[in-house]
Design a protein around this motif. Sequence first.
Motif, PDB file in Angstrom:
ATOM      1  N   SER A   1      -4.168  -0.434  -8.346  1.00 50.99           N
ATOM      2  CA  SER A   1      -3.435  -0.180  -9.363  1.00 50.99           C
ATOM      3  C   SER A   1      -3.778  -0.981 -10.765  1.00 50.99           C
ATOM      4  CB  SER A   1      -1.766   0.556  -9.500  1.00 50.99           C
ATOM      5  OG  SER A   1      -1.500   1.073 -10.524  1.00 50.99           O
TER       6      SER A   1
ATOM      7  N   GLY B   1      -2.009  -3.585 -10.336  1.00 47.62           N
ATOM      8  CA  GLY B   1      -2.521  -3.796  -8.859  1.00 47.62           C
ATOM      9  C   GLY B   1      -2.074  -5.245  -9.179  1.00 47.62           C
TER      10      GLY B   1
ATOM     11  N   LYS C   1       1.064  -0.997   0.288  1.00 42.82           N
ATOM     12  CA  LYS C   1       0.215   0.381  -0.140  1.00 42.82           C
ATOM     13  C   LYS C   1       0.754   0.861  -0.099  1.00 42.82           C
ATOM     14  CE  LYS C   1      -3.972  -1.946   1.959  1.00 42.82           C
ATOM     15  NZ  LYS C   1      -4.604  -1.898   3.374  1.00 42.82           N
ATOM     16  N   LEU C   2       2.503   1.208   0.730  1.00 42.37           N
ATOM     17  CA  LEU C   2       2.446   2.499   0.626  1.00 42.37           C
ATOM     18  C   LEU C   2       3.295   2.278  -0.090  1.00 42.37           C
ATOM     19  CD1 LEU C   2       4.893   1.756   4.115  1.00 42.37           C
ATOM     20  CD2 LEU C   2       3.602   3.432   3.382  1.00 42.37           C
ATOM     21  N   LYS C   3       3.530   1.835  -1.256  1.00 40.56           N
ATOM     22  CA  LYS C   3       4.177   2.502  -2.397  1.00 40.56           C
ATOM     23  C   LYS C   3       2.740   1.903  -3.503  1.00 40.56           C
ATOM     24  CE  LYS C   3       7.837   0.494  -4.128  1.00 40.56           C
ATOM     25  NZ  LYS C   3       9.418   0.123  -4.903  1.00 40.56           N
ATOM     26  N   ARG C   4       1.647   2.304  -3.300  1.00 42.11           N
ATOM     27  CA  ARG C   4      -0.005   2.463  -3.937  1.00 42.11           C
ATOM     28  C   ARG C   4       0.192   1.448  -4.973  1.00 42.11           C
ATOM     29  NH1 ARG C   4       1.276   8.899  -4.864  1.00 42.11           N
ATOM     30  NH2 ARG C   4       2.929   8.653  -3.353  1.00 42.11           N
TER      31      ARG C   4
END
Length: 669
Positions: A198, A591, A191-194
Amino acid sequence: MAEYNLDVTTGGMQHAGTWDNIYVTLFGTEGQSERTELDNFGPDFRAGTTGTYTLKTSSSLGKLLLVKVEKDPFLFSQDDEWYFSKLLVKTPEGDAILFPCYRWISRGEMVELRGGKAMKVFEEDHPLLIDHRKKELILSKSTYQWKIMAEGLPHINHCDNASELPAEIRFSKTKATELDYTKRKIGIELKLKRLIGSAEKWERIEDMKKIFWWKKTATSEYVAEHWKEDDFYGSQFLNAINPNVIKRCSELPPNFPVTEEMVKPFLEEGSSLQKEMEKGKIFLYDQKKMDGLPPRAHNGEPLTVTAGLCLFYTNLENKLMPIAIQLHQQPSEQNPIFVPSDSETDWLLAKMFIKNADSMDHQAVHHLMNTHFLAEVYTVAALRSFPVIHPLYKMLFPHFRDTLYINTIGRTSLFGPDGAFSKSSLGYDGLQELMRRALSKTTYSSHCLPENIKARGLESIPNFYYRDDGLRLWNIINSFVRAVVEYYYASDSEVCKDTELQEWICEIFTHGFLGNKASGFPTGFRTVEEVIKFITVVIFTVTAQHAAVNGGQFDYYSWVPNCSLLLLKPPPTTKGQSSMNTILETLPDVGETVSFIGMARLLSETYTDVVPMGIYPEDRFDEPAPKQMIKEFQAELSFLSEEITNRNSQLEVPYTYLNPAEIENSVAI
Ligand code: FE2
């Protein structure tokens, strides 16, 4: 007066100890003791300790039959569970009798323990024990019930979630916490890397390396560098996560019209396909069982699942090379046969589609069904059929320890309708249908490694470490099983009259193989030899075979272009139209890619309370003979482990999955 000395051992895991009061009552042939509280000066029952207590009776109780252990709440204590490992009773006659328990005990709970040597049902002669044995099995059958997960698939235990599982088969608290922790940790990192969620497409394959920062293995890095190379591609059908599928090919199937001209450039100079087939150097992977499976929809459009055929050749350097690929079963103009001399991206795409179908076959059939689900069937049937004093319960339970727990968790998080596997090209329904087809065709012989290797004609294919290590393990397991089974069953007639053993195999046949006689699985046992063979299959499946299909998941799945459970575009129908862009469009989006990598990581994680193969931390056998057999088993395994480590030091890509030191004693992840 008679005096009994009681050594009470509390488990060594976190939170195993208790402040609660513990009471013991001994039952013997000549009477029973008072209900006696075990209380020494200072704290009792701390984790990892053994306390010695004295219990006095007016006279000897005769032969000890049962021990009742009760746990009452201590007034101010917050603690509620105690991990009671074992009790050693030293009698006034000078005997020392082991009463194994090895389970969590809650407040107010009572357990009745059998001790001493293992006993089969027809050996029981005391009415109290005959009655106890019956009651124990009635209770087991209500504690462990069968449930149908889906029509045509092996039955499962009836608990919907792990917290409902009975105390004796729950993980230690440490492992449960770690499993949650890892899941959360991966989620947070990604999630930190978003990246999760995605829908962006990858712009360059190299960009995927940017999400590799949080875990790497030497093999996963090797895969990312070499995934396009044909020799490495071929080697993966021998020594990666699915070594179960290729067969020697002595005649091409009629629906795979490969011509001499097509493959001649890839064979030894002057040779031909026919000659190489005669020499036993041609191999085939036929994915026909995938044909017609319903794929899932993705953005409203059905995905494509291929049912390909891939031909391999063992070249002069002893490397297994793919030489021809057809991606659908029916030959046609829109279904070309791809060869290594086609454009780089055409050939790469063809290889990727074979791997895509293979990854689903690997996960659904060879990993989930053939190891996890069948292990569950062997386990539930054993828990329902064998009382804890049965020699086969003592032998098998350590190999079943973690299976119900991991499968019950996995059914929601991994292979449930919303689990990670449902994101594959087949989706939840398609994977279930694939498993159903595979189960209806499965054979006993295919689960026996020596027969499996022979039937596939792979006895002499070079550099096949799964076979080499697997057969060594098979033989080591078989010798151990033979020693134990022959020790407890003096004759075939003892096998026949062991109604509990017969019930075990009958439940397996009914609930695992759904009564399918064509499978060749035993419906009952008539001889000692039949029992030895079947138990060898069981232990091999839950240790070695599971390790072979489980251990390399991060190594081979984390570089998604090498092996993807999901491909978004159909394969090319004509040659010469593809580009690197086609490959990027075919691969999962950002994602989806990271969620597959997260899953591969979770499934390859090492946890702190791993029990390696052949290690039995619980003392369940009281008599010396099986203890000695376990020592010999361990010595053989450790010798093999050394040999494999030495062999691997010479290999560019070491094959570690069947190193006994890396194998778990039960299906645990
Ligand atoms: Fe697994």
